[in-house]
Design an enzyme around this catalytic site. Structure first.
Site, PDB file in Angstrom:
ATOM      1  CG  ASP A  51      -1.985  -1.008   1.236  1.00 24.35           C
ATOM      2  OD1 ASP A  51      -1.987  -1.863   0.315  1.00 24.35           O
ATOM      3  OD2 ASP A  51      -2.832  -0.974   2.145  1.00 24.35           O
ATOM      4  CG  ASP A  52       0.366   3.662   2.426  1.00 22.95           C
ATOM      5  OD1 ASP A  52      -0.838   3.541   2.156  1.00 22.95           O
ATOM      6  OD2 ASP A  52       0.812   3.606   3.585  1.00 22.95           O
ATOM      7  CG  HIS A 102      -4.630   2.398  -0.465  1.00 25.90           C
ATOM      8  ND1 HIS A 102      -5.478   1.614   0.297  1.00 25.90           N
ATOM      9  CD2 HIS A 102      -3.659   2.838   0.395  1.00 25.90           C
ATOM     10  CE1 HIS A 102      -5.049   1.584   1.547  1.00 25.90           C
ATOM     11  NE2 HIS A 102      -3.959   2.322   1.643  1.00 25.90           N
ATOM     12  CG  HIS A 106      -4.258   6.430   3.528  1.00 27.30           C
ATOM     13  ND1 HIS A 106      -4.545   6.192   4.854  1.00 27.30           N
ATOM     14  CD2 HIS A 106      -3.733   5.278   3.056  1.00 27.30           C
ATOM     15  CE1 HIS A 106      -4.205   4.964   5.176  1.00 27.30           C
ATOM     16  NE2 HIS A 106      -3.715   4.374   4.089  1.00 27.30           N
ATOM     17  CG  HIS A 195       2.047  -0.275   4.440  1.00 22.28           C
ATOM     18  ND1 HIS A 195       1.739  -1.277   5.339  1.00 22.28           N
ATOM     19  CD2 HIS A 195       0.938   0.503   4.333  1.00 22.28           C
ATOM     20  CE1 HIS A 195       0.489  -1.111   5.773  1.00 22.28           C
ATOM     21  NE2 HIS A 195      -0.020  -0.053   5.170  1.00 22.28           N
TER      22      HIS A 195
END
Length: 234
Positions: A51-52, A102, A106, A195
Site C-alpha cells: 500500500d501507499d 487505495h 488515504h 507497505h
C-alpha cells in the site's frame, strides 16, 4: 491502522538506493536458490500487496527487489501519489505488478459522505489510468475501514474490495523477522498487507521469496471475482 506518512518525511531515494544495495548484496547467497515464483512448482497462490505508493523514494527499490526474486504483487496506489509520480505507476505496470485503488488521500472513508467517498475513489481511478496503470479492478479502503456505503461506491466503479487475511504489521514497526514470519502464516488464496515505505519490508523481500518457495506457494494475482489470490492470468 497507521498514521499517514507524508512523502517529505520519508527517506530520500539515494538513501533507499544505498540501503537496497546493502540488502541485496547481503542476500546474495539466496539469489541462486530463489527460483522465480512462476518457475516453481506451485501448490497454491498468495497475494502480496503493498500500500501507499507510488513514490520516487521507494517504488524503484521495491520493484527492483521483487523482480530480482521473481515475485509479483498488487500495488494499492493512492491517487495523489499516482498523479504526482506517473512514471512510477508505469514502472509498476511494466514490472508485471497489478495496480489497485487505495483512495486519493488515504482518509477514514467511513467518516465521509457518499459524495466524498465517490470523489476519493473516482479520482484515484482516473489518476492511475492517466498515468498508464490501466483501470484498477481492485480497491483497498484505507485502514481496512469499510461499510455498506463504501462497498456500494466501489462497486459502482467495478471495483472488488480487498482487505487482507494477514497483517504484516510493517506499518507498526515490525522487524524483518516478524514480516517474514507473517508471510509464513499465509495459506493458499490468502492476502497479506504490506507497505512500500518501511525499510524492514524491503529487507524482507529475499526471505519472503525463499519462504514461499519452501512451502510450494507462489505469488499470485488477486481475482476481481473473488478477492482471493489465484494463479496469474497475464
Amino acid at each position: 491502522m497507521r498514521a499517514v506518512r507524508p512523502l517529505a518525511s520519508r527517506p530520500t531515494a539515494a538513501a533507499v538506493g544505498a540501503a537496497t544495495a546493502v540488502v541485496l548484496a547481503a542476500a546474495g547467497a539466496l539469489t541462486a536458490g530463489a527460483a522465480p515464483s512462476h518457475a516453481a512448482g506451485c501448490s497454491g497462490y498468495v497475494g502480496l500487496t503493498f500500500d501507499d505508493g507510488p513514490s520516487d523514494a521507494h517504488t524503484p527499490a521495491l520493484l527492483s527487489a521483487l523482480k530480482q526474486y521473481g515475485l509479483r504483487a498488487t500495488m494499492f496506489n493512492e491517487g495523489r501519489y499516482a498523479a504526482a509520480y506517473p512514471a512510477q505507476v508505469r514502472a509498476e505496470a511494466a514490472a508485471g505488478m497489478w495496480i489497485g485503488d487505495h483512495s486519493y488521500t488515504h482518509p477514514h472513508l467511513t467518516q465521509l459522505s457518499q459524495a466524498q467517498i465517490d470523489s476519493e475513489i473516482s479520482r484515484t481511478q482516473q489518476a492511475i489510468a492517466a498515468a498508464g496503470g490501466g483501470t484498477p479492478r481492485l480497491f483497498r479502503p484505507p485502514y481496512g475501514e469499510t461499510n455498506a456505503t463504501v462497498k456500494a461506491v466501489a462497486a459502482k466503479y467495478g471495483l472488488t474490495q480487498v482487505i487482507w487475511d494477514v497483517d504484516s504489521q510493517d506499518w507498526n514497526g515490525a522487524t524483518t523477522d516478524a514480516i517474514v514470519q507473517a508471510v509464513s502464516r499465509l495459506t493458499s488464496g490468502q492476502v497479506i498487507l504490506m507497505h512500500e515505505w518501511p525499510a524492514n519490508t524491503l529487507a524482507a523481500i529475499p526471505r519472503i521469496a525463499q519462504t514461499l518457495a519452501s512451502r510450494g506457494l507462489c505469488a499470485g494475482m488477486i481475482s476481481p471475482q473473488t478477492g482471493h489470490a489465484v494463479a496469474p492470468t497475464g
